[in-house]
Design a protein around this motif. Sequence first.
Motif, PDB file in Angstrom:
ATOM      1  N   LYS A  91      18.547 -43.845   9.850  1.00 27.42           N
ATOM      2  CA  LYS A  91      20.360 -44.144   9.326  1.00 27.42           C
ATOM      3  C   LYS A  91      20.231 -44.414   8.056  1.00 27.42           C
ATOM      4  O   LYS A  91      21.653 -44.786   7.877  1.00 27.42           O
ATOM      5  CB  LYS A  91      20.407 -45.220  10.833  1.00 27.42           C
ATOM      6  CG  LYS A  91      19.996 -45.118  11.880  1.00 27.42           C
ATOM      7  CD  LYS A  91      20.249 -43.899  12.681  1.00 27.42           C
ATOM      8  CE  LYS A  91      20.248 -44.311  13.953  1.00 27.42           C
ATOM      9  NZ  LYS A  91      19.350 -43.000  14.660  1.00 27.42           N
ATOM     10  N   SER A  92      19.840 -44.451   7.072  1.00 30.51           N
ATOM     11  CA  SER A  92      20.342 -44.381   5.866  1.00 30.51           C
ATOM     12  C   SER A  92      21.038 -43.432   5.341  1.00 30.51           C
ATOM     13  O   SER A  92      20.660 -41.836   5.649  1.00 30.51           O
ATOM     14  CB  SER A  92      18.946 -43.417   4.270  1.00 30.51           C
ATOM     15  OG  SER A  92      18.541 -44.905   4.858  1.00 30.51           O
ATOM     16  N   TRP A  93      22.525 -43.738   4.658  1.00 32.66           N
ATOM     17  CA  TRP A  93      23.071 -42.679   4.488  1.00 32.66           C
ATOM     18  C   TRP A  93      22.620 -41.712   2.807  1.00 32.66           C
ATOM     19  O   TRP A  93      23.163 -42.516   2.187  1.00 32.66           O
ATOM     20  CB  TRP A  93      24.809 -43.248   3.976  1.00 32.66           C
ATOM     21  CG  TRP A  93      25.686 -42.318   4.051  1.00 32.66           C
ATOM     22  CD1 TRP A  93      25.898 -41.467   4.023  1.00 32.66           C
ATOM     23  CD2 TRP A  93      26.530 -42.351   3.468  1.00 32.66           C
ATOM     24  NE1 TRP A  93      27.178 -40.616   3.658  1.00 32.66           N
ATOM     25  CE2 TRP A  93      28.319 -41.630   2.941  1.00 32.66           C
ATOM     26  CE3 TRP A  93      27.436 -44.211   2.618  1.00 32.66           C
ATOM     27  CZ2 TRP A  93      29.196 -41.937   2.415  1.00 32.66           C
ATOM     28  CZ3 TRP A  93      28.859 -44.411   2.397  1.00 32.66           C
ATOM     29  CH2 TRP A  93      29.678 -43.153   1.918  1.00 32.66           C
ATOM     30  N   LEU A  94      22.669 -40.363   3.442  1.00 26.76           N
ATOM     31  CA  LEU A  94      22.367 -40.003   2.072  1.00 26.76           C
ATOM     32  C   LEU A  94      23.259 -38.962   1.759  1.00 26.76           C
ATOM     33  O   LEU A  94      23.391 -38.844   0.069  1.00 26.76           O
ATOM     34  CB  LEU A  94      21.131 -38.958   2.873  1.00 26.76           C
ATOM     35  CG  LEU A  94      19.932 -39.564   3.602  1.00 26.76           C
ATOM     36  CD1 LEU A  94      18.965 -37.999   4.039  1.00 26.76           C
ATOM     37  CD2 LEU A  94      19.660 -40.419   2.330  1.00 26.76           C
ATOM     38  N   PHE A  95      23.942 -38.258   1.822  1.00 27.25           N
ATOM     39  CA  PHE A  95      25.023 -37.218   0.932  1.00 27.25           C
ATOM     40  C   PHE A  95      25.677 -37.024   2.864  1.00 27.25           C
ATOM     41  O   PHE A  95      26.327 -37.347   3.753  1.00 27.25           O
ATOM     42  CB  PHE A  95      23.861 -35.936   1.138  1.00 27.25           C
ATOM     43  CG  PHE A  95      23.927 -35.176   1.747  1.00 27.25           C
ATOM     44  CD1 PHE A  95      24.002 -34.070   2.834  1.00 27.25           C
ATOM     45  CD2 PHE A  95      22.723 -35.867   2.235  1.00 27.25           C
ATOM     46  CE1 PHE A  95      23.594 -33.490   3.674  1.00 27.25           C
ATOM     47  CE2 PHE A  95      21.690 -34.712   3.110  1.00 27.25           C
ATOM     48  CZ  PHE A  95      22.435 -33.737   4.091  1.00 27.25           C
ATOM     49  N   THR A  96      26.998 -36.816   1.556  1.00 27.47           N
ATOM     50  CA  THR A  96      28.668 -36.219   2.211  1.00 27.47           C
ATOM     51  C   THR A  96      28.726 -34.479   1.709  1.00 27.47           C
ATOM     52  O   THR A  96      28.777 -33.945   0.646  1.00 27.47           O
ATOM     53  CB  THR A  96      29.835 -37.080   1.595  1.00 27.47           C
ATOM     54  OG1 THR A  96      29.307 -38.180   2.318  1.00 27.47           O
ATOM     55  CG2 THR A  96      30.923 -36.907   2.808  1.00 27.47           C
TER      56      THR A  96
ATOM     57  N   SER B 272      34.718 -34.400   6.420  1.00 32.17           N
ATOM     58  CA  SER B 272      33.807 -35.597   5.530  1.00 32.17           C
ATOM     59  C   SER B 272      32.542 -34.991   6.924  1.00 32.17           C
ATOM     60  O   SER B 272      32.463 -36.381   7.510  1.00 32.17           O
ATOM     61  CB  SER B 272      34.077 -36.535   4.493  1.00 32.17           C
ATOM     62  OG  SER B 272      34.643 -36.316   3.952  1.00 32.17           O
ATOM     63  N   HIS B 273      31.264 -35.240   5.732  1.00 34.44           N
ATOM     64  CA  HIS B 273      30.555 -35.181   8.063  1.00 34.44           C
ATOM     65  C   HIS B 273      29.266 -35.737   6.439  1.00 34.44           C
ATOM     66  O   HIS B 273      29.227 -35.428   5.256  1.00 34.44           O
ATOM     67  CB  HIS B 273      29.434 -33.333   7.915  1.00 34.44           C
ATOM     68  CG  HIS B 273      30.582 -32.680   8.149  1.00 34.44           C
ATOM     69  ND1 HIS B 273      30.809 -31.302   8.001  1.00 34.44           N
ATOM     70  CD2 HIS B 273      31.208 -32.716   8.924  1.00 34.44           C
ATOM     71  CE1 HIS B 273      31.396 -30.729   8.665  1.00 34.44           C
ATOM     72  NE2 HIS B 273      31.928 -31.988   8.952  1.00 34.44           N
ATOM     73  N   HIS B 274      29.306 -36.935   7.143  1.00 32.64           N
ATOM     74  CA  HIS B 274      28.730 -38.034   6.294  1.00 32.64           C
ATOM     75  C   HIS B 274      26.892 -37.667   6.936  1.00 32.64           C
ATOM     76  O   HIS B 274      26.550 -37.926   7.982  1.00 32.64           O
ATOM     77  CB  HIS B 274      28.529 -39.677   6.944  1.00 32.64           C
ATOM     78  CG  HIS B 274      30.337 -39.486   5.449  1.00 32.64           C
ATOM     79  ND1 HIS B 274      30.176 -39.485   4.758  1.00 32.64           N
ATOM     80  CD2 HIS B 274      31.484 -39.807   6.665  1.00 32.64           C
ATOM     81  CE1 HIS B 274      32.151 -39.963   4.731  1.00 32.64           C
ATOM     82  NE2 HIS B 274      32.711 -39.899   5.764  1.00 32.64           N
TER      83      HIS B 274
ATOM     84  N   SER C 204      21.233 -44.281  -5.086  1.00 34.83           N
ATOM     85  CA  SER C 204      20.080 -45.171  -4.461  1.00 34.83           C
ATOM     86  C   SER C 204      19.475 -44.369  -3.491  1.00 34.83           C
ATOM     87  O   SER C 204      18.649 -44.994  -3.170  1.00 34.83           O
ATOM     88  CB  SER C 204      20.657 -46.292  -3.662  1.00 34.83           C
ATOM     89  OG  SER C 204      21.402 -45.943  -2.041  1.00 34.83           O
ATOM     90  N   ALA C 205      19.807 -42.720  -3.322  1.00 37.29           N
ATOM     91  CA  ALA C 205      18.517 -41.981  -2.707  1.00 37.29           C
ATOM     92  C   ALA C 205      18.068 -41.224  -3.106  1.00 37.29           C
ATOM     93  O   ALA C 205      17.262 -41.244  -2.450  1.00 37.29           O
ATOM     94  CB  ALA C 205      19.664 -41.364  -1.652  1.00 37.29           C
TER      95      ALA C 205
END
Length: 167
Positions: A91-96, A82-84, A110-111
Amino acid sequence: MSTPNIPNDPATGDWQLPWEGGCRCGQVRLRISAPPLLAMACHCTGCQRMTASAFSLSLAIPTPGFEVTAGEPVIGGLHGDSHHCFCPHCKSWLFTRTEGLDYFVNIRASALDHHEWFVPFVETWTDEKLPWVSTPAKHSFGALPAMDAFPALIEAYAKEGARPAKR
């Protein structure tokens, strides 16, 4: 693995597409132009750690309906199958993106610029959830559902899933 039969929603207007979104600082921007396949809450301990919360919220978006319109996300998390993807600045986690499941991208709900309508339809990894957590998800699984369960879940979500309010 084959691509599931994705229902063709003739009423994409009730999805109020396209959607825009991005990271907290605004350097990475996203555009969604296809209705989501599923809305999910994941209770796994990995998501708990990556969100610093009780679960992560995501929308499975068909890959052709997802694009990064500004910025260059970087891979974070475990760097495995999985590519997070994160904003390199805030550093916001946007998609995987998950190898072998190329037909969709899991975006963090939430993005989205407007995500107040989001309601999880499926919750996964409830065997690892914090004991005080509950969600309104209609379908709950102790781990991941079996792959053969997804076509029925996708079909049900296309009919019953929460939609954005009319703009």
